[in-house]
Scaffold this active site. Structure first.
Site, PDB file in Angstrom:
ATOM      1  N   THR A 107      58.308 -13.584 -67.785  1.00 46.38           N
ATOM      2  CA  THR A 107      59.572 -13.317 -68.487  1.00 46.38           C
ATOM      3  C   THR A 107      59.702 -14.233 -69.705  1.00 46.38           C
ATOM      4  OG1 THR A 107      60.514 -12.797 -66.348  1.00 46.38           O
ATOM      5  CG2 THR A 107      62.083 -13.188 -68.139  1.00 46.38           C
ATOM      6  N   ASP A 129      57.661 -20.468 -56.824  1.00 49.74           N
ATOM      7  CA  ASP A 129      56.390 -21.224 -56.846  1.00 49.74           C
ATOM      8  C   ASP A 129      56.545 -22.625 -57.448  1.00 49.74           C
ATOM      9  OD1 ASP A 129      55.403 -18.880 -55.896  1.00 49.74           O
ATOM     10  OD2 ASP A 129      54.011 -18.493 -57.531  1.00 49.74           O
ATOM     11  N   ARG A 164      45.914 -22.683 -29.536  1.00 48.91           N
ATOM     12  CA  ARG A 164      45.244 -21.974 -30.633  1.00 48.91           C
ATOM     13  C   ARG A 164      45.363 -22.766 -31.924  1.00 48.91           C
ATOM     14  NH1 ARG A 164      48.186 -16.278 -29.283  1.00 48.91           N
ATOM     15  NH2 ARG A 164      46.556 -15.386 -27.978  1.00 48.91           N
ATOM     16  N   ARG A 173      50.779 -18.941 -56.421  1.00 49.68           N
ATOM     17  CA  ARG A 173      49.700 -18.265 -57.152  1.00 49.68           C
ATOM     18  C   ARG A 173      48.789 -19.270 -57.845  1.00 49.68           C
ATOM     19  NH1 ARG A 173      48.678 -13.436 -59.685  1.00 49.68           N
ATOM     20  NH2 ARG A 173      50.186 -12.491 -58.282  1.00 49.68           N
ATOM     21  N   ILE A 274      59.363 -12.903 -46.960  1.00 49.44           N
ATOM     22  CA  ILE A 274      60.406 -13.620 -46.187  1.00 49.44           C
ATOM     23  C   ILE A 274      60.820 -14.868 -46.979  1.00 49.44           C
ATOM     24  CG2 ILE A 274      60.798 -14.980 -44.072  1.00 49.44           C
ATOM     25  CD1 ILE A 274      60.418 -12.274 -43.102  1.00 49.44           C
TER      26      ILE A 274
END
Ligand code: F6P
Length: 343
Positions: A107, A129, A164, A173, A274
């Protein structure tokens, strides 16, 4: 009396509504500015589709996630009807004097070009981010960290029950801020970020050492992380509207490799959108409101080509050029600081 059009563009982010509210309340009260909202980012500006924005339409908005204006990844120059000349005509027809673009890197680049082409435009930085160099923090980041931290806490209890290894993938990113902060907050045993390469051997060594002392390993990985043999970040979903690869899924690549190499049953969770949904944290509401209020000062002073930003605890203004010069990535020493306790 100036009429100002606000748009939200790119991926949404908790706090966008608080920016809109802050701008409308201060702009109306202090400067007598009038506002309209362009719908769905640049698309609304290109097509002249607006909604009225006044004190009553922003009532109670600061705690609401998403954006009442809608958003999209349509660029003002990529759409066939876009371009500064057409946009200037739309603004003229609507009698809008200035544009406030709330968005991330894509933007801001578009806004910079429109400014160079003569459009009266200012900006508010936004991205969960947290990778915009112009500002110390972007609103939405704190909320994303809270959500990711809660996910880690939850994954740890189920991981412990089954003994686990759990791998959580978060957004990020170019920069691993969400992974770093949530990983530290959640006590992850390894944090993998786009900025710092780690070998599979090293990640397996961390996982094995956790298992060897009777714990269940927790690995947090940012979507942009690459193993040494990967040429680019994991992407299988094509390009987005700004021609960037859609990322996501590196945890699902990593988990079977860890299981195969370490013999520890491993599960991957991709947290995805989310992280961008729901109500902003108090910190993000405050930051977003302050930025929204401050951007009306920029409009009043005709500070076209600038955006507002947070430096320390102050709201400052920076030129689009400066804002876009670099990504704010995690510095190596900040990563090393926590890396010494991985495993
Ligand atoms: O740019 C912010 C971001 O949240 C990135 O971390 C992520 O890759 C991208 O948006 C996802 O965007 P979309 O909503 O288009 O899937």
């Amino acid at each position: 009396m100036a009429t100002v059009g606000i748009l939200t563009s790119g991926g949404d982010c908790p706090g966008l509504n608080a920016v809109i509210r802050g701008a409308v309340l201060k702009g109306e009260t202090v400067y007598g500015q009038r506002f309209v909202g362009f719908l769905d980012g640049w698309r609304g500006l290109i097509e002249g589709e607006v909604m009225p924005l006044d004190r009553s339409s922003v009532r109670g908005l600061s705690h609401e996630g998403g954006t009442i204006l809608g958003t999209s990844r349509v660029g003002p120059y990529t759409d066939p009807h876009g371009g500064a000349e057409n946009i200037a005509k739309v603004l003229d027809t609507l009698q809008v004097d200035a544009v406030i673009a709330i968005g991330g890197e894509g933007t801001a680049s578009a806004a910079k070009r429109l400014y160079a082409d003569g459009i009266n435009i200012v900006g508010v930085p936004k991205t969960i981010d947290n990778d915009l160099d112009a500002t110390d923090y972007t609103f939405g980041f704190d909320t994303a960290v809270e959500i990711a931290t809660e996910a880690i806490d939850r994954l740890r209890t189920t991981g412990n029950s089954h003994k686990r290894c759990m791998v959580l993938e978060v957004m990020g990113r170019h920069a691993g801020w969400i992974a770093l902060y949530s990983g530290i907050a959640g006590g992850a045993h390894a944090i993998l970020i786009p900025e710092q390469p780690e070998s599979l051997d090293q990640i397996c060594a961390w996982v094995t050492s956790v298992k060897d002392r009777g714990r269940s390993p927790m690995v947090v990985v940012a979507e942009g992380f690459r193993l040494p043999d990967m040429d680019s970040a994991h992407s299988t979903k094509g390009l987005d509207g700004f021609n960037r690869p859609r990322l996501g899924g590196v945890a699902e690549v990593l988990a079977p490799l860890l299981e195969e190499r370490t013999g520890i049953e491993t599960r991957a969770t991709v947290l995805g959108h989310i992280q961008r949904g729901g109500s902003p944290t108090g910190f993000d509401r405050v930051l977003a409101t302050r930025l929204g209020m401050a951007v009306t000062d920029l409009v009043a002073e005709k500070g076209w080509g600038h955006m507002v930003a947070l430096r320390g605890t102050d709201i400052v203004r920076v030129g689009f050029d400066e804002a876009l010069a670099n990504h704010k990535t995690v510095p190596v020493d900040q990563y090393q600081e926590i890396r010494v306790i991985f495993g």
